[in-house]
Design an enzyme around this catalytic site. Sequence first.
Site, PDB file in Angstrom:
ATOM      1  N   GLY A  65      -2.174   8.311   7.110  1.00  0.00           N
ATOM      2  CA  GLY A  65      -3.571   8.613   6.840  1.00  0.00           C
ATOM      3  C   GLY A  65      -4.451   7.406   7.062  1.00  0.00           C
ATOM      4  O   GLY A  65      -3.988   6.342   7.454  1.00  0.00           O
ATOM      5  N   GLU A  81      -6.058   7.884  13.806  1.00  0.00           N
ATOM      6  CA  GLU A  81      -5.049   7.308  12.908  1.00  0.00           C
ATOM      7  C   GLU A  81      -3.632   7.582  13.406  1.00  0.00           C
ATOM      8  O   GLU A  81      -2.755   6.721  13.283  1.00  0.00           O
ATOM      9  CB  GLU A  81      -5.235   7.829  11.479  1.00  0.00           C
ATOM     10  CG  GLU A  81      -6.468   7.293  10.785  1.00  0.00           C
ATOM     11  CD  GLU A  81      -6.398   5.805  10.445  1.00  0.00           C
ATOM     12  OE1 GLU A  81      -5.304   5.203  10.494  1.00  0.00           O
ATOM     13  OE2 GLU A  81      -7.454   5.237  10.126  1.00  0.00           O
ATOM     14  N   GLU A  85      -1.570   4.263  13.778  1.00  0.00           N
ATOM     15  CA  GLU A  85      -0.524   4.025  12.776  1.00  0.00           C
ATOM     16  C   GLU A  85       0.865   4.446  13.202  1.00  0.00           C
ATOM     17  O   GLU A  85       1.843   3.953  12.648  1.00  0.00           O
ATOM     18  CB  GLU A  85      -0.880   4.723  11.461  1.00  0.00           C
ATOM     19  CG  GLU A  85      -2.036   4.075  10.749  1.00  0.00           C
ATOM     20  CD  GLU A  85      -2.148   4.513   9.303  1.00  0.00           C
ATOM     21  OE1 GLU A  85      -1.163   5.026   8.736  1.00  0.00           O
ATOM     22  OE2 GLU A  85      -3.230   4.332   8.748  1.00  0.00           O
ATOM     23  N   PRO A 105     -11.069  12.316  -8.761  1.00  0.00           N
ATOM     24  CA  PRO A 105     -11.586  10.952  -8.828  1.00  0.00           C
ATOM     25  C   PRO A 105     -10.522   9.912  -9.197  1.00  0.00           C
ATOM     26  O   PRO A 105     -10.668   8.744  -8.873  1.00  0.00           O
ATOM     27  CB  PRO A 105     -12.664  11.020  -9.909  1.00  0.00           C
ATOM     28  CG  PRO A 105     -13.082  12.445  -9.934  1.00  0.00           C
ATOM     29  CD  PRO A 105     -11.846  13.239  -9.598  1.00  0.00           C
ATOM     30  N   GLU A 136       7.490   0.591   7.859  1.00  0.00           N
ATOM     31  CA  GLU A 136       8.382   1.395   8.692  1.00  0.00           C
ATOM     32  C   GLU A 136       7.937   2.842   8.695  1.00  0.00           C
ATOM     33  O   GLU A 136       7.155   3.268   7.858  1.00  0.00           O
ATOM     34  CB  GLU A 136       9.833   1.304   8.199  1.00  0.00           C
ATOM     35  CG  GLU A 136      10.068   1.973   6.853  1.00  0.00           C
ATOM     36  CD  GLU A 136      11.529   1.986   6.413  1.00  0.00           C
ATOM     37  OE1 GLU A 136      12.413   2.243   7.258  1.00  0.00           O
ATOM     38  OE2 GLU A 136      11.772   1.745   5.220  1.00  0.00           O
TER      39      GLU A 136
END
Length: 187
Positions: A65, A81, A85, A105, A136
């Site tokens: 994410g 992403e 990533e 929240p 990893e």
Amino acid sequence: GGTFVERKWHSNGALGDLKEGSCWCSADNYCLCTPSLAIDAVLLSGSDHVWLVRRSDTGQLALMGGFNEVGETSLETLHRELAEEMSIVLPPDSEPKLFGVYNDPMRDSRRHTSSVVYVVEVPGDVRPEAGDDAAEVLLLPLADVEKEDFFVDHKQILLDYIQATSTNNPPVSGNGGLFRRSICPMA
């Protein structure tokens, strides 16, 4: 021409050390505060495994994410992403599915963050590689999710996904489980 009004960033710590999100205040002290927006992805490999990252900062497992950037839709953030990533570029015909919005929240102690969660089927010939944020990348059987330590509410997201796909009683939006969330029906 118009007069430039200085705007300063503030973070309102109303919930203890939890940062409320981005707050911009004008010179007349009008402030608008919003949570940070992120995406997370349940990256499926077949029907019973999921690709995860091991975070380099906490050592915990996490969904792939990241934070939404100004000018991006959440789907564009997902694609960016995935490339940054995990070195994954989805085929043009792939259709990530919206799973839900996780926005309690207290889900992330760093700051108030709302996450748009997608389900992505990773093609079988794709082998993700860890980007700069991950120690990893690993493939975990969905059956082992309960045994592992996960970052923030990522275990809850995966348990919701497992429930949504394995029973006729899908998880519900609201206050079920540890975190409040809004879950889309998996059609």
